[in-house]
Design a protein around this motif. Structure first.
Motif, PDB file in Angstrom:
ATOM      1  N   ASP A  89      -3.951  -0.718   5.768  1.00  0.00           N
ATOM      2  CA  ASP A  89      -3.141   0.026   6.719  1.00  0.00           C
ATOM      3  C   ASP A  89      -1.652  -0.005   6.403  1.00  0.00           C
ATOM      4  OD1 ASP A  89      -5.440   0.598   8.056  1.00  0.00           O
ATOM      5  OD2 ASP A  89      -5.040  -0.653   9.799  1.00  0.00           O
ATOM      6  N   GLU A  90      -1.106  -1.229   6.161  1.00  0.00           N
ATOM      7  CA  GLU A  90       0.336  -1.307   5.968  1.00  0.00           C
ATOM      8  C   GLU A  90       0.782  -0.604   4.692  1.00  0.00           C
ATOM      9  OE1 GLU A  90      -1.266  -5.559   5.066  1.00  0.00           O
ATOM     10  OE2 GLU A  90      -1.708  -3.893   6.426  1.00  0.00           O
ATOM     11  N   TYR A  91      -0.078  -0.539   3.677  1.00  0.00           N
ATOM     12  CA  TYR A  91       0.261   0.181   2.458  1.00  0.00           C
ATOM     13  C   TYR A  91       0.310   1.685   2.730  1.00  0.00           C
ATOM     14  CZ  TYR A  91      -0.498  -4.010  -0.419  1.00  0.00           C
ATOM     15  OH  TYR A  91      -0.413  -5.247  -0.978  1.00  0.00           O
ATOM     16  N   VAL A  92      -0.677   2.167   3.465  1.00  0.00           N
ATOM     17  CA  VAL A  92      -0.727   3.595   3.789  1.00  0.00           C
ATOM     18  C   VAL A  92       0.526   4.009   4.546  1.00  0.00           C
ATOM     19  CG1 VAL A  92      -1.961   5.367   5.081  1.00  0.00           C
ATOM     20  CG2 VAL A  92      -3.249   3.619   3.843  1.00  0.00           C
ATOM     21  N   PHE A  93       0.819   3.288   5.620  1.00  0.00           N
ATOM     22  CA  PHE A  93       1.967   3.617   6.465  1.00  0.00           C
ATOM     23  C   PHE A  93       3.267   3.517   5.672  1.00  0.00           C
ATOM     24  CE2 PHE A  93       4.991   1.900   9.815  1.00  0.00           C
ATOM     25  CZ  PHE A  93       5.361   3.153  10.252  1.00  0.00           C
ATOM     26  N   ALA A  94       3.439   2.402   4.952  1.00  0.00           N
ATOM     27  CA  ALA A  94       4.677   2.191   4.196  1.00  0.00           C
ATOM     28  C   ALA A  94       4.858   3.249   3.114  1.00  0.00           C
ATOM     29  CB  ALA A  94       4.682   0.792   3.589  1.00  0.00           C
TER      30      ALA A  94
END
Length: 216
Positions: A89-94
């Motif tokens: 998730d955090e990779y996608v958002f970032a």
């Protein structure tokens, strides 16, 4: 001809992506890089249309590279497709916030990756349904945030931005609303100008931040 650069720390991955690109008559590989610093140098030398970028690389990783590209006006013409093994998730958002126009997993079919290059080169966003669901879920947990320029949108433009955030194309949105694709394109383009969105991927980020959802 669409010129594509590849940045990945694994030589075998770079070789495979180059071979995939060079078999397509409308694509050519503009060069390869094994880390973020080399990728920035490659972009400044060759100015490719699209960069296929890994997230996890030694030294300057993919997210830092994305941010450096976004901060350099001279590199604004290059669209970025993040290609990674990590659907976190955090990779996608970032990655989306940092300026990625597409996000694909390395186990995607070759045709999917080639299509992603063409779609992103044309100025569209490329997010797989699973990636879109992750982003929606993430923003659902974090709640709405202020988005500058949102109050300048007409009700129809707000609706179109919400539809864009579902990952649908202009043609698919037109089919849902029983209007012409040109009408959708006009409203989406006006919304992008008012919000200062770089492309449809950034429009998705703005829609999620604002908590916009399609009616019904």
């Amino acid at each position: 001809m669409i010129r594509v650069a590849v940045a990945d720390d694994q030589a075998v991955v770079r070789m495979g992506l180059r071979a995939l690109l060079e078999r397509e008559p409308d694509l050519e590989c503009a060069g390869e890089a094994a880390d973020g610093a080399a990728a920035l140098d490659l972009l400044r030398r060759t100015r490719p249309d699209v960069l296929l970028l890994d997230i996890r690389m030694p030294g300057m990783d993919g997210l830092a590279t994305l941010r450096a590209i976004a901060a350099d006006p001279e590199l604004a013409g290059t669209r970025i497709v993040v290609v990674t093994t990590f659907a976190v998730d955090e990779y996608v958002f970032a990655a989306l916030q940092a300026g990625a126009s597409g996000f694909l997993l390395k186990d995607s079919a070759p045709d999917e990756l080639v299509n992603a290059v063409r779609v992103v080169a044309a100025g569209e966003a490329l997010l797989s349904p699973s990636i879109t669901r992750k982003v929606i879920s993430l923003f659902g947990r974090s709640g709405a945030e202020p988005v500058r320029g949102l109050d300048t949108l007409t009700p129809r433009e707000r609706e179109m931005v919400a539809w864009v955030a579902t990952g649908r194309s202009n043609e698919e949105i037109a089919g849902e609303l029983v209007i012409s694709p040109d009408t959708v394109r006009t409203h989406v383009s006006r919304a992008m100008v008012k919000l200062g969105a770089r492309d449809r991927a950034q429009l998705v980020v703005f829609a999620m931040r604002a908590g916009l959802t399609v009616p019904g």
